[in-house]
Design a protein around this motif. Structure first.
Motif, PDB file in Angstrom:
ATOM      1  N   ASP A  35     -46.532  -9.867  20.773  1.00  0.00           N
ATOM      2  CA  ASP A  35     -45.309 -10.649  20.934  1.00  0.00           C
ATOM      3  C   ASP A  35     -45.571 -11.885  21.777  1.00  0.00           C
ATOM      4  OD1 ASP A  35     -42.574 -10.976  20.270  1.00  0.00           O
ATOM      5  OD2 ASP A  35     -41.974 -10.189  22.232  1.00  0.00           O
ATOM      6  N   ASN A  36     -46.370 -11.750  22.823  1.00  0.00           N
ATOM      7  CA  ASN A  36     -46.706 -12.892  23.682  1.00  0.00           C
ATOM      8  C   ASN A  36     -47.454 -13.984  22.930  1.00  0.00           C
ATOM      9  OD1 ASN A  36     -45.490 -11.902  25.952  1.00  0.00           O
ATOM     10  ND2 ASN A  36     -47.369 -11.274  26.972  1.00  0.00           N
ATOM     11  N   PHE A  37     -48.261 -13.608  21.942  1.00  0.00           N
ATOM     12  CA  PHE A  37     -49.009 -14.594  21.157  1.00  0.00           C
ATOM     13  C   PHE A  37     -48.228 -15.088  19.940  1.00  0.00           C
ATOM     14  CE2 PHE A  37     -52.877 -12.864  23.294  1.00  0.00           C
ATOM     15  CZ  PHE A  37     -53.365 -14.071  23.777  1.00  0.00           C
ATOM     16  N   GLY A  38     -46.984 -14.630  19.804  1.00  0.00           N
ATOM     17  CA  GLY A  38     -46.144 -15.123  18.734  1.00  0.00           C
ATOM     18  C   GLY A  38     -46.245 -14.369  17.421  1.00  0.00           C
ATOM     19  N   TYR A  39     -46.872 -13.199  17.423  1.00  0.00           N
ATOM     20  CA  TYR A  39     -47.006 -12.402  16.195  1.00  0.00           C
ATOM     21  C   TYR A  39     -45.874 -11.391  16.038  1.00  0.00           C
ATOM     22  CZ  TYR A  39     -51.708 -14.317  16.366  1.00  0.00           C
ATOM     23  OH  TYR A  39     -52.777 -15.174  16.428  1.00  0.00           O
ATOM     24  N   GLY A  40     -44.989 -11.329  16.988  1.00  0.00           N
ATOM     25  CA  GLY A  40     -43.894 -10.367  16.944  1.00  0.00           C
ATOM     26  C   GLY A  40     -44.333  -8.996  17.418  1.00  0.00           C
ATOM     27  N   LYS A  41     -43.366  -8.184  17.755  1.00  0.00           N
ATOM     28  CA  LYS A  41     -43.648  -6.830  18.230  1.00  0.00           C
ATOM     29  C   LYS A  41     -44.043  -5.935  17.059  1.00  0.00           C
ATOM     30  CE  LYS A  41     -40.525  -7.031  22.126  1.00  0.00           C
ATOM     31  NZ  LYS A  41     -39.424  -6.411  22.835  1.00  0.00           N
ATOM     32  N   LEU A  42     -44.661  -4.814  17.384  1.00  0.00           N
ATOM     33  CA  LEU A  42     -44.977  -3.806  16.374  1.00  0.00           C
ATOM     34  C   LEU A  42     -43.768  -2.905  16.173  1.00  0.00           C
ATOM     35  CD1 LEU A  42     -48.554  -2.646  17.479  1.00  0.00           C
ATOM     36  CD2 LEU A  42     -47.956  -4.153  15.575  1.00  0.00           C
ATOM     37  N   TYR A  43     -43.494  -2.576  14.932  1.00  0.00           N
ATOM     38  CA  TYR A  43     -42.398  -1.667  14.612  1.00  0.00           C
ATOM     39  C   TYR A  43     -42.880  -0.500  13.751  1.00  0.00           C
ATOM     40  CZ  TYR A  43     -39.390  -5.237  16.541  1.00  0.00           C
ATOM     41  OH  TYR A  43     -38.794  -6.127  17.399  1.00  0.00           O
ATOM     42  N   ASN A  44     -44.186  -0.319  13.700  1.00  0.00           N
ATOM     43  CA  ASN A  44     -44.764   0.756  12.893  1.00  0.00           C
ATOM     44  C   ASN A  44     -44.356   2.121  13.423  1.00  0.00           C
ATOM     45  OD1 ASN A  44     -46.486  -1.687  12.909  1.00  0.00           O
ATOM     46  ND2 ASN A  44     -47.601  -0.562  11.342  1.00  0.00           N
ATOM     47  N   ARG A  45     -44.335   3.086  12.519  1.00  0.00           N
ATOM     48  CA  ARG A  45     -44.167   4.468  12.964  1.00  0.00           C
ATOM     49  C   ARG A  45     -45.414   4.823  13.764  1.00  0.00           C
ATOM     50  NH1 ARG A  45     -43.939   7.733   7.955  1.00  0.00           N
ATOM     51  NH2 ARG A  45     -45.219   6.030   7.233  1.00  0.00           N
ATOM     52  N   LYS A  46     -45.275   5.799  14.653  1.00  0.00           N
ATOM     53  CA  LYS A  46     -46.409   6.146  15.502  1.00  0.00           C
ATOM     54  C   LYS A  46     -46.499   7.659  15.709  1.00  0.00           C
ATOM     55  CE  LYS A  46     -43.660   4.292  19.304  1.00  0.00           C
ATOM     56  NZ  LYS A  46     -42.639   3.649  18.514  1.00  0.00           N
ATOM     57  N   ILE A  47     -47.724   8.109  15.938  1.00  0.00           N
ATOM     58  CA  ILE A  47     -47.990   9.515  16.216  1.00  0.00           C
ATOM     59  C   ILE A  47     -48.816   9.589  17.486  1.00  0.00           C
ATOM     60  CG2 ILE A  47     -49.215  11.586  15.465  1.00  0.00           C
ATOM     61  CD1 ILE A  47     -48.640  10.760  12.587  1.00  0.00           C
ATOM     62  N   CYS A  48     -48.382  10.457  18.398  1.00  0.00           N
ATOM     63  CA  CYS A  48     -49.113  10.672  19.646  1.00  0.00           C
ATOM     64  C   CYS A  48     -49.957  11.939  19.497  1.00  0.00           C
ATOM     65  CB  CYS A  48     -48.147  10.828  20.817  1.00  0.00           C
ATOM     66  SG  CYS A  48     -49.003  11.074  22.387  1.00  0.00           S
ATOM     67  N   THR A  49     -51.271  11.798  19.593  1.00  0.00           N
ATOM     68  CA  THR A  49     -52.133  12.960  19.425  1.00  0.00           C
ATOM     69  C   THR A  49     -52.067  13.915  20.615  1.00  0.00           C
ATOM     70  OG1 THR A  49     -54.055  11.690  20.201  1.00  0.00           O
ATOM     71  CG2 THR A  49     -53.696  11.819  17.813  1.00  0.00           C
ATOM     72  N   ILE A  50     -51.577  13.480  21.757  1.00  0.00           N
ATOM     73  CA  ILE A  50     -51.364  14.407  22.880  1.00  0.00           C
ATOM     74  C   ILE A  50     -50.215  15.352  22.517  1.00  0.00           C
ATOM     75  CG2 ILE A  50     -50.563  14.661  25.264  1.00  0.00           C
ATOM     76  CD1 ILE A  50     -52.033  12.100  25.950  1.00  0.00           C
ATOM     77  N   LYS A  51     -49.111  14.792  22.038  1.00  0.00           N
ATOM     78  CA  LYS A  51     -47.977  15.635  21.645  1.00  0.00           C
ATOM     79  C   LYS A  51     -48.360  16.561  20.499  1.00  0.00           C
ATOM     80  CE  LYS A  51     -44.280  12.553  23.111  1.00  0.00           C
ATOM     81  NZ  LYS A  51     -43.112  11.767  22.693  1.00  0.00           N
ATOM     82  N   LEU A  52     -49.117  16.042  19.559  1.00  0.00           N
ATOM     83  CA  LEU A  52     -49.569  16.861  18.437  1.00  0.00           C
ATOM     84  C   LEU A  52     -50.464  18.000  18.915  1.00  0.00           C
ATOM     85  CD1 LEU A  52     -49.739  17.305  15.370  1.00  0.00           C
ATOM     86  CD2 LEU A  52     -51.660  15.700  15.342  1.00  0.00           C
ATOM     87  N   ALA A  53     -51.410  17.692  19.800  1.00  0.00           N
ATOM     88  CA  ALA A  53     -52.320  18.718  20.321  1.00  0.00           C
ATOM     89  C   ALA A  53     -51.551  19.810  21.068  1.00  0.00           C
ATOM     90  CB  ALA A  53     -53.361  18.078  21.238  1.00  0.00           C
ATOM     91  N   LYS A  54     -50.538  19.435  21.817  1.00  0.00           N
ATOM     92  CA  LYS A  54     -49.756  20.423  22.561  1.00  0.00           C
ATOM     93  C   LYS A  54     -49.024  21.388  21.632  1.00  0.00           C
ATOM     94  CE  LYS A  54     -49.183  17.852  26.831  1.00  0.00           C
ATOM     95  NZ  LYS A  54     -48.262  17.188  27.761  1.00  0.00           N
ATOM     96  N   LYS A  55     -48.756  20.945  20.404  1.00  0.00           N
ATOM     97  CA  LYS A  55     -48.079  21.813  19.442  1.00  0.00           C
ATOM     98  C   LYS A  55     -49.045  22.736  18.702  1.00  0.00           C
ATOM     99  CE  LYS A  55     -44.158  18.793  18.615  1.00  0.00           C
ATOM    100  NZ  LYS A  55     -43.371  18.064  17.633  1.00  0.00           N
ATOM    101  N   VAL A  56     -50.303  22.330  18.574  1.00  0.00           N
ATOM    102  CA  VAL A  56     -51.216  23.103  17.719  1.00  0.00           C
ATOM    103  C   VAL A  56     -52.437  23.684  18.427  1.00  0.00           C
ATOM    104  CG1 VAL A  56     -50.493  21.904  15.627  1.00  0.00           C
ATOM    105  CG2 VAL A  56     -52.449  21.051  16.904  1.00  0.00           C
TER     106      VAL A  56
END
Length: 75
Positions: A35-56
């Motif tokens: 965003d600071n460089f003018g490319y806009g913020k990211l709005y992609n979906r995301k997955i946290c592997t810490i949260k995933l690891a805690k589940k499995v």
């Protein structure tokens, strides 16, 4: 140079899911810089592997190094 890397990364990422260990930090940092460089913020979906690891995975800790050793990815 940093600006070119961020531009290339955003193009590479496209609409893909952003996956990271502690995704909140990495995603937030990259989104802020882009965003600071003018490319806009990211709005992609995301997955946290810490949260995933805690589940499995039952583990004492969930740091990347520790999990990698526990799961036999490296020693």
């Amino acid at each position: 140079k940093e600006q070119n890397v961020l531009k290339d990364f955003k193009s590479f990422l496209g609409n893909s899911v952003f996956v990271a260990h502690n995704v909140k930090f990495d995603f937030g940092f990259l989104s802020f810089k882009m965003d600071n460089f003018g490319y806009g913020k990211l709005y992609n979906r995301k997955i946290c592997t810490i949260k995933l690891a805690k589940k499995v995975v039952k583990a004492k800790r969930y740091g990347l190094q520790y999990l990698g050793e526990e799961l036999g990815f490296y020693s």
